[in-house]
Design a protein around this motif. Structure first.
Motif, PDB file in Angstrom:
ATOM      1  N   GLU A 112       3.636   8.672  -5.881  1.00 27.43           N
ATOM      2  CA  GLU A 112       3.251   7.298  -5.574  1.00 27.43           C
ATOM      3  C   GLU A 112       2.565   6.641  -6.763  1.00 27.43           C
ATOM      4  OE1 GLU A 112       2.635   9.940  -3.696  1.00 27.43           O
ATOM      5  OE2 GLU A 112       3.949   9.553  -1.979  1.00 27.43           O
ATOM      6  N   GLN A 113       1.714   7.390  -7.456  1.00 35.59           N
ATOM      7  CA  GLN A 113       1.050   6.821  -8.631  1.00 35.59           C
ATOM      8  C   GLN A 113       2.051   6.546  -9.741  1.00 35.59           C
ATOM      9  OE1 GLN A 113      -2.380   5.950  -8.907  1.00 35.59           O
ATOM     10  NE2 GLN A 113      -1.381   4.814 -10.562  1.00 35.59           N
ATOM     11  N   ILE A 138      11.908   3.447  -3.209  1.00 33.79           N
ATOM     12  CA  ILE A 138      12.311   2.100  -2.810  1.00 33.79           C
ATOM     13  C   ILE A 138      11.441   1.611  -1.664  1.00 33.79           C
ATOM     14  CG2 ILE A 138      14.212   0.669  -2.009  1.00 33.79           C
ATOM     15  CD1 ILE A 138      14.648   1.882  -4.804  1.00 33.79           C
ATOM     16  N   PHE A 139      11.222   2.457  -0.660  1.00 30.18           N
ATOM     17  CA  PHE A 139      10.388   2.065   0.481  1.00 30.18           C
ATOM     18  C   PHE A 139       8.945   1.805   0.045  1.00 30.18           C
ATOM     19  CE2 PHE A 139      13.450   4.936   3.005  1.00 30.18           C
ATOM     20  CZ  PHE A 139      14.343   3.894   3.182  1.00 30.18           C
ATOM     21  N   TYR A 140       8.458   2.599  -0.924  1.00 35.03           N
ATOM     22  CA  TYR A 140       7.099   2.393  -1.437  1.00 35.03           C
ATOM     23  C   TYR A 140       6.966   1.003  -2.046  1.00 35.03           C
ATOM     24  CZ  TYR A 140       2.903   2.767  -4.277  1.00 35.03           C
ATOM     25  OH  TYR A 140       1.663   2.527  -4.836  1.00 35.03           O
ATOM     26  N   ASN A 164       4.493  -1.785  -0.754  1.00 33.63           N
ATOM     27  CA  ASN A 164       3.286  -1.983  -1.558  1.00 33.63           C
ATOM     28  C   ASN A 164       3.419  -3.030  -2.654  1.00 33.63           C
ATOM     29  OD1 ASN A 164       1.326   0.319  -0.626  1.00 33.63           O
ATOM     30  ND2 ASN A 164       3.355   1.283  -0.820  1.00 33.63           N
ATOM     31  N   GLU A 165       4.628  -3.295  -3.082  1.00 34.49           N
ATOM     32  CA  GLU A 165       4.885  -4.301  -4.117  1.00 34.49           C
ATOM     33  C   GLU A 165       6.090  -5.141  -3.681  1.00 34.49           C
ATOM     34  OE1 GLU A 165       3.164  -5.106  -6.624  1.00 34.49           O
ATOM     35  OE2 GLU A 165       1.785  -3.432  -6.916  1.00 34.49           O
TER      36      GLU A 165
END
Length: 420
Positions: free
Chosen positions: A247-248, A277-279, A283-284
């Motif tokens: 994630e980072q 892609i889902f992250y 989140n963005e």
């Protein structure tokens, strides 16, 4: 000696050791003038390859149309995504390769993003490809840090080496020279191992390609006022890596564009991992709206069927763009022998998904049906010009919006001819 496939373009390239900050005129200060000679003009150039391909086509309306565009004008097109730059002839992910792509009209340039031992982001196609894309094995002090140092071929066992960006720091990475991707599995020396460029490429420009960090790439492309197609490479080390999470890693890539004040509409962030892609979607969302899911599930018949069946579900989860290899988007109509959109392509369109695809100009000669990228249409492929026949179906019938290519001129010629 390696076989040289194509006559070289005059690109006016001069290598530079570092990429300083760009100046207000869009050039990279201290590196090279990027081809406009300071006069504000920039000419997109095709070189001989598109003309060779057009002349090699079977006679018909498409050939006549493309012939009618022989004198241009040729323009930069966002349809053209430079896959690793222009690695048909230039070492991938180097300043020289990106500069060649820009000269040939690419509207977006790709940086495959990997991380170093000190968690910095650099442009490499894979986390662990330094042994085939750079001269690291010739650098004794760095070669000793490789995950698997060079072992010569012996008694039927192939030569072995594995060098990863995570084996070295960003500063150490910047000392490397980029080379044409390839290796000789029968090598008994490092020099023999590094001498493995495929037959359809060339070592003509493989002297010492200037490798780039992710931030340098961002600054370079911004200075050219082009767009970005960064791919978050799937790690080849266990994650978390020394506390560095996936994630980072995904966030760091996006943060680099935010820190450089790059508008999200200029960025097509890519990944083969759905969770990335889902992250980004969650989140963005500004970047997630244009995130590209690289769908490799199509590589097996079972995976192809599952991928096709799940496209509506992906769309429901917020994915807006899918990108399989282009073989998965066409097939041969057994009744007519024509190349037509595949089940995957039709399902993607039915789900309201935008389709991007990859990668043109990675196949060498097509006079024997092509390779991986042409596997579903191989029975009707018999000359290099058939590349444009497949491309035309992908554009006019499948409706792809962007295409990654190892030689942007091939796509720019078509895009300029058809006004895309």
């Amino acid at each position: 000696m390696h076989c040289l496939l194509a006559v070289s373009l005059f690109l006016g390239l001069v290598t530079g050791a570092v990429i300083p900050k760009r100046t207000g005129n869009g050039n990279v200060n201290g590196s090279h003038n990027q081809g406009n000679n300071g006069n504000g003009k920039f000419n997109v150039q095709m070189g001989p390859r598109p003309y060779y391909l057009v002349e090699d086509m079977d006679d018909g309306p498409l050939k006549e149309k493309l012939q009618s565009c022989s004198e241009g004008p040729f323009k930069v097109s966002d349809f053209v995504f430079a896959h690793r730059g222009a690695p048909l002839q230039f070492p991938e992910h180097t300043l020289e390769s990106y500069s060649a792509a820009r000269r040939m009209g690419a509207g977006a340039i790709e940086c495959d993003v990997a991380f170093t031992n000190d968690k910095q982001l650099v442009c490499r196609h894979a986390q662990c490809d330094l042994h085939t894309t750079t001269d690291i094995l010739n650098r004794t002090e760095l070669a000793s840090k490789c995950t698997t140092p060079f072992t010569p071929a012996s008694e039927g066992t192939e030569a072995e080496a594995l060098c990863c960006t995570s084996d070295i720091t960003q500063a150490e990475f910047k000392t490397l020279c980029g080379k044409m991707d390839g290796f000789n599995p029968n090598a008994t020396t490092v020099e023999e191992y590094l001498d493995g460029t495929p037959y359809f490429r060339t070592d003509l420009y493989s002297t010492c390609g200037t490798v780039l960090t992710h931030n340098e790439y961002i600054d370079l492309v911004d200075g050219w006022d082009l767009k970005y197609s960064p791919e978050l490479k799937t790690p080849e080390v266990e994650m978390p890596f020394e506390g560095y999470t996936q994630e980072q890693y995904a966030q760091d890539m996006i943060d680099a564009y935010k820190n450089a004040s790059i508008d999200p509409s200029r960025v097509w962030a890519q990944s083969f991992l759905p969770d990335d892609i889902f992250y980004w979607i969650e989140n963005e969302p500004e970047f997630g709206a244009q995130a590209v899911y690289l769908d490799e599930r199509v590589d097996t018949p079972e995976g192809y069927a599952n991928a096709t069946a799940s496209l509506a579900e992906l769309a429901a989860r917020g994915v807006q763009i899918v990108a399989p290899a282009f073989f998965a988007l066409t097939k041969v109509d057994n009744a007519t022998g024509a190349i037509v959109p595949s089940e995957y392509a039709l399902a993607a369109k039915a789900a309201g998904l935008e389709i991007v695809t990859w990668s043109l100009e990675r196949s060498g000669w097509l006079n024997k049906g092509g390779d991986y990228y042409y596997q579903y249409v191989m029975p009707v492929i018999n000359n290099d010009g058939d590349l444009y026949t497949v491309l035309d179906v992908l554009v006019q019938q499948v409706g792809i919006t962007h295409f990654f290519t190892d030689w942007p001129a091939t796509l720019t010629y078509y895009a300029s001819c058809f006004g895309i």
